[in-house]
Scaffold this active site. Structure first.
Site, PDB file in Angstrom:
ATOM      1  N   CYS A  17     -21.030 -24.137   8.635  1.00 27.72           N
ATOM      2  CA  CYS A  17     -22.286 -24.671   9.208  1.00 27.72           C
ATOM      3  C   CYS A  17     -23.096 -25.122   7.972  1.00 27.72           C
ATOM      4  O   CYS A  17     -22.656 -24.727   6.863  1.00 27.72           O
ATOM      5  CB  CYS A  17     -23.377 -23.685   9.923  1.00 27.72           C
ATOM      6  SG  CYS A  17     -24.032 -22.532   8.939  1.00 27.72           S
ATOM      7  N   ASP A 428     -31.427 -63.521  -9.143  1.00 25.49           N
ATOM      8  CA  ASP A 428     -31.027 -64.380 -10.466  1.00 25.49           C
ATOM      9  C   ASP A 428     -30.647 -65.797 -10.012  1.00 25.49           C
ATOM     10  O   ASP A 428     -29.970 -65.959  -8.990  1.00 25.49           O
ATOM     11  CB  ASP A 428     -29.837 -63.605 -11.149  1.00 25.49           C
ATOM     12  CG  ASP A 428     -29.413 -64.372 -12.252  1.00 25.49           C
ATOM     13  OD1 ASP A 428     -30.362 -64.596 -13.324  1.00 25.49           O
ATOM     14  OD2 ASP A 428     -28.142 -64.499 -12.371  1.00 25.49           O
TER      15      ASP A 428
HETATM   16  P1  ADP Z   1     -30.260 -67.662 -16.178  1.00 28.42           P
HETATM   17  O1  ADP Z   1     -31.306 -66.918 -16.184  1.00 28.42           O
HETATM   18  O2  ADP Z   1     -30.449 -68.994 -15.433  1.00 28.42           O
HETATM   19  O3  ADP Z   1     -28.889 -66.995 -15.966  1.00 28.42           O
HETATM   20  P2  ADP Z   1     -30.155 -67.892 -19.372  1.00 28.42           P
HETATM   21  O4  ADP Z   1     -31.279 -67.138 -19.440  1.00 28.42           O
HETATM   22  O5  ADP Z   1     -28.780 -67.315 -19.292  1.00 28.42           O
HETATM   23  O6  ADP Z   1     -30.254 -68.578 -17.836  1.00 28.42           O
HETATM   24  O7  ADP Z   1     -30.200 -69.066 -20.141  1.00 28.42           O
HETATM   25  C1  ADP Z   1     -31.493 -69.841 -20.280  1.00 28.42           C
HETATM   26  C2  ADP Z   1     -31.185 -71.361 -20.802  1.00 28.42           C
HETATM   27  O8  ADP Z   1     -30.942 -70.999 -22.114  1.00 28.42           O
HETATM   28  C3  ADP Z   1     -30.340 -72.145 -19.998  1.00 28.42           C
HETATM   29  O9  ADP Z   1     -30.754 -72.706 -18.915  1.00 28.42           O
HETATM   30  C4  ADP Z   1     -29.761 -72.968 -21.037  1.00 28.42           C
HETATM   31  O10 ADP Z   1     -30.707 -74.234 -21.245  1.00 28.42           O
HETATM   32  C5  ADP Z   1     -29.917 -72.135 -22.563  1.00 28.42           C
HETATM   33  N1  ADP Z   1     -28.733 -71.724 -22.849  1.00 28.42           N
HETATM   34  C6  ADP Z   1     -28.502 -70.363 -23.106  1.00 28.42           C
HETATM   35  N2  ADP Z   1     -27.312 -70.403 -23.513  1.00 28.42           N
HETATM   36  C7  ADP Z   1     -26.555 -71.500 -23.588  1.00 28.42           C
HETATM   37  C8  ADP Z   1     -25.397 -71.997 -24.280  1.00 28.42           C
HETATM   38  N3  ADP Z   1     -24.397 -71.022 -24.814  1.00 28.42           N
HETATM   39  N4  ADP Z   1     -25.084 -73.450 -24.491  1.00 28.42           N
HETATM   40  C9  ADP Z   1     -26.317 -74.193 -24.008  1.00 28.42           C
HETATM   41  N5  ADP Z   1     -27.510 -73.851 -23.566  1.00 28.42           N
HETATM   42  C10 ADP Z   1     -27.774 -72.315 -23.341  1.00 28.42           C
HETATM   43 MG    MG Z   2     -27.781 -65.265 -15.679  1.00 32.75          MG
END
Ligand code: ADP
Ligand code: MG
Length: 742
Positions: A17, A428
């Site tokens: 129990c 997200d």
């Molecule tokens: P989310 O929140 O949509 O997942 P992130 O915070 O990962 O987006 O990225 C935000 C922005 O930064 C992207 O929309 C892009 O414009 C830029 N960015 C981030 N990483 C890269 C990369 N490796 N090459 C080109 N742009 C990038």
């Molecule tokens: Mg992301």
């Protein structure tokens, strides 16, 4: 938790129990070196966190044994031990229920008037009751004794007290009947009450154990999914071997219609695999060379050869089983409260029983003694807190098991409890509301050397793990003629902004508008309009600069998931607000949000700030769920009250998130919240019944009906009511299995 602390889970047998479980828990907690102990009656699991310097597994086993229970520390055997033990216990209970049932029937029918005197002889009744009392009822005496040794009381204490009072009083009546009669006292015996109570309590136990086995059927079904054998390459032949012999790296053959034996990678052939047993996804998934396959899923069309990667306890199925078991054994906050109440229950009931006796002796009508005795027995039997102890854990086991079947892996009971309070779901954007498969839709180059641009783009973005980087690399691959490898130095991935590097002594920046502006790269006035147009279409604009000059612009589109709009709609129907959280720019985010039907958008939030944003949202919404991919959203997920990872079953997500969706389907988000609501409703029903049963019946047992109606509860009925209350709680929990929560 110091680093010496280890945590183990093991099966405990012999509990009958909920108060057994809390006694063991208390004993374990008192054991030296034990930081935390949790014993669950419903799945007979104990989870203990202890300092391995101060105590050993052996000490824990001893602590459990000192109370008269057995700990099975070796997890491999635990499942089998639990299974065989349950079968044995059920078998012996069944015999006892049948034998004591028959004897009780004879005892009860002996009260029929007009039977020959010999059949109504108190000596015969005594003879018939004794095996019921001490053979069938042995377990109650043992349980009460082990409680007494540790100065605690449990449900067995109540059963033993109640039935022993009836039995020994009757024995005394038989022995001293002459003296009693000459003193003018009644000589009624209560053998049938004692026998019937024991029979009912045993019957209740029997039904309860049988039903409880079904609450854990989800685990059994998962275990049964496991393939038993595998075809392994030995020399030039394929040989069938037991699954345990498969080692990582082995080459395995899987024919159509066979189960994939372990987790691995396709090396030859192609096929379609039914993964529904793991992910709940009903459509078969195409698998080609290089694709990962999951053990226990069903190979359908083609014959493939695969390389074993994860075997035994490392496989996804093994991980799922482990997590479901852990979750089923964990306790939500509501249970802590119930435990506390239950721990006071038995002593309070004993007090009430004594009080009842005294009250009847004081105020009761003549002859005072018999109704006083009967009422005391009734209180002891009816007030058993067993239903209370079963209420929460049984519902949880069914709820968590049902989740696993739907492709929703719930890591702990607390997540399941909290999820029903969620008022806002933060999504997200990339990979959650969108497919997470971005493609470059638009490109505009401000340099004639297309070749150089695509080579630079590829060289730099190849080093980034961002989903957008993948899209840009694909674009570069399609647009470059010569695939010249460039040497990249000083590469830096600036989270949420972009990437920078030095190639051929030239500074390369690739990222969003802000990223370039921060690095003093001016955007030509001529392209502003294009940028606006792309953003309005929901495309993410990425720029590339070379030594301070913008050389290219890319519009990247990531299609929304087909189910996203329906998900936000059904959340809205549940009164839950959907919020989008993204690092992308405002216009793009808004464009996507309007496609999926979200009005609250938090854009341009750097990954490091997502966590803070969640905390700020708390002011507005007390309980927040965050849905993310579980890998780069980990901090934000950890801050939310409920974290839901779109894991697709990756190990990282399964460990970190409170809830993991085993397939990338966000329509499981509202399903998970509904499952939580249904489970909590079920728990509340159970608690309500268990409590009100006691609140209503204890006064009846004490004799509340007597002054008005002249009715005194028959102890046989008290026994039946007690058994019924436990069984009804377990049956209600099982009902959760069939509830449609879609
Ligand atoms: P989310 O929140 O949509 O997942 P992130 O915070 O990962 O987006 O990225 C935000 C922005 O930064 C992207 O929309 C892009 O414009 C830029 N960015 C981030 N990483 C890269 C990369 N490796 N090459 C080109 N742009 C990038
Ligand atoms: Mg992301």
């Amino acid at each position: 938790m110091s680093n010496k602390d280890t945590s183990i889970s093991f099966h405990v047998s012999g509990m009958h129990c909920a108060s057994c479980a809390s006694n063991i828990q208390r004993k374990l907690k008192k054991t030296k070196g034990v930081a935390e102990a949790n014993v669950n009656y419903a799945n007979e699991q104990a989870t203990v966190t202890f300092n391995s310097d101060q105590t050993s597994e052996e000490d824990l086993t001893k602590a459990v044994a000192s109370l008269g229970y057995t700990a099975h520390l070796h997890t491999d055997e635990a499942g089998d031990v639990a299974e065989t033990e349950r079968a044995l216990e059920l078998g012996s209970l069944k015999t006892k229920v049948i034998v004591s049932g028959l004897l009780s029937l004879i005892l009860i029918s002996s009260m029929i008037p007009g039977l020959p005197e010999i059949l109504r002889s108190p000596w015969l009744l005594w003879l018939l009751t004794t095996p019921v009392q001490f053979w069938a009822g042995r377990r109650f005496y043992l349980g009460a004794w082990s409680g007494l040794k540790n100065l605690t009381t449990n449900m067995d204490t109540l059963v033993v007290l109640g039935t022993s009072v009836a039995y020994f009083y009757s024995v005394a009546v038989v022995i001293f009947s002459q003296q009693l009669m000459s003193a003018g006292l009644t000589t009624h015996v209560y053998f049938e009450a004692s026998a019937a109570i024991i029979t009912f309590v045993l019957l209740g136990k029997y039904l309860e154990i049988r039903a409880k086995a079904q609450t854990s059927s989800a685990i059994k079904e998962l275990l049964n999914l496991q393939a038993k054998t595998a075809w392994i390459k030995q020399g030039n032949d394929w040989v069938e071997v037991p699954i345990d012999l498969v080692q990582p790296g082995d080459l395995l053959l899987v024919k159509p219609g066979q189960k994939i034996p372990v987790d691995g990678e396709v090396v030859v052939g192609e096929t379609a695999v039914d993964e529904s047993m793991i992910t709940g996804e009903s459509l078969p998934i195409a698998k080609h060379v290089g694709d990962l396959v999951v053990g226990a899923t069903l190979n359908q069309s083609g014959s493939i050869q695969m390389k074993a990667v994860k075997v035994g306890s490392q496989t996804m199925l093994a991980n799922i089983i482990r997590l479901v078991k852990q979750a089923q054994g964990s306790k939500p906050a509501i249970q802590a409260l119930v435990d506390k109440i239950s721990s006071y229950f038995v002593p309070v009931v004993i007090g009430l029983a004594v009080l009842t006796f005294v009250m009847w002796m004081w105020w009761g009508p003549e002859p005072k003694f018999l109704p006083a005795l009967i009422s005391m027995i009734n209180v002891l039997i009816i007030a058993c807190p067993c239903a209370l102890g079963l209420a929460t854990p049984t519902s949880l086991m069914v709820g968590i098991g049902k989740g696993a079947k739907l492709g929703i892996l719930i890591k702990d009971a607390q997540s399941l409890e909290t999820a029903h309070l969620v008022k806002a779901v933060v999504f997200d954007k990339t990979g959650t509301l969108t497919e997470g498969k971005p493609v470059v839709q638009t490109s505009q180059l401000f340099s004639d050397d297309k070749q150089l641009i695509s080579n630079l783009l590829k060289a730099v973005e190849e080093l980034s793990y961002h989903p957008l980087a993948g899209a840009l690399v694909n674009w570069a691959d399609e647009h470059s003629g010569s695939k010249k490898k460039l040497q990249v130095i000083n590469f830096q991935d600036v989270s949420g902004s972009g990437v920078k590097a030095l190639v051929n002594q030239q500074k390369v920046f690739i990222g969003n508008q802000k990223f370039l502006q921060d690095h003093k790269v001016a955007l030509p006035q001529a392209i502003v309009k294009t940028i606006e147009q792309l953003k309005a279409k929901g495309q993410t604009v990425v720029f590339m600069s070379l030594d301070g000059q913008v050389t290219a612009l890319f519009g990247i589109a990531d299609g929304i998931r087909k189910s996203s709009p329906a998900v936000t709609r059904s959340l809205q129907k549940m009164g839950i607000t959907s919020i989008m959280l993204t690092g992308d720019n405002k216009q793009t985010a808004k464009a996507i949000a309007s496609q999926v039907g979200i009005s609250q958008v938090l854009a341009e939030v750097l990954p490091a700030d997502k966590e803070k944003t969640i905390r700020q949202l708390r002011g507005q919404y007390p309980v927040i769920a965050m849905v993310g991919d579980g890998i780069n959203d980990a901090p934000a997920l950890a801050t939310a009250d409920i974290s839901i990872a779109m894991g697709g079953g990756t190990d990282a997500a399964m460990e970190s998130a409170g809830i993991t969706l085993l397939r990338s389907d966000i329509s499981l988000v509202p399903t998970a919240l509904k499952l939580s609501q249904a489970t909590m409703r079920n728990i509340r029903q159970n608690l309500f019944w268990a409590f009100s049963y006691n609140i209503i019946l204890i006064p009846v047992a004490m004799g509340a009906l007597y002054p008005v109606f002249g009715i005194l509860l028959n102890p046989v009925l008290a026994g039946a009511a007690m058994a019924f209350s436990s069984v009804s709680v377990v049956l209600n929990a099982l009902r959760l299995k069939t509830i449609n929560i879609k």
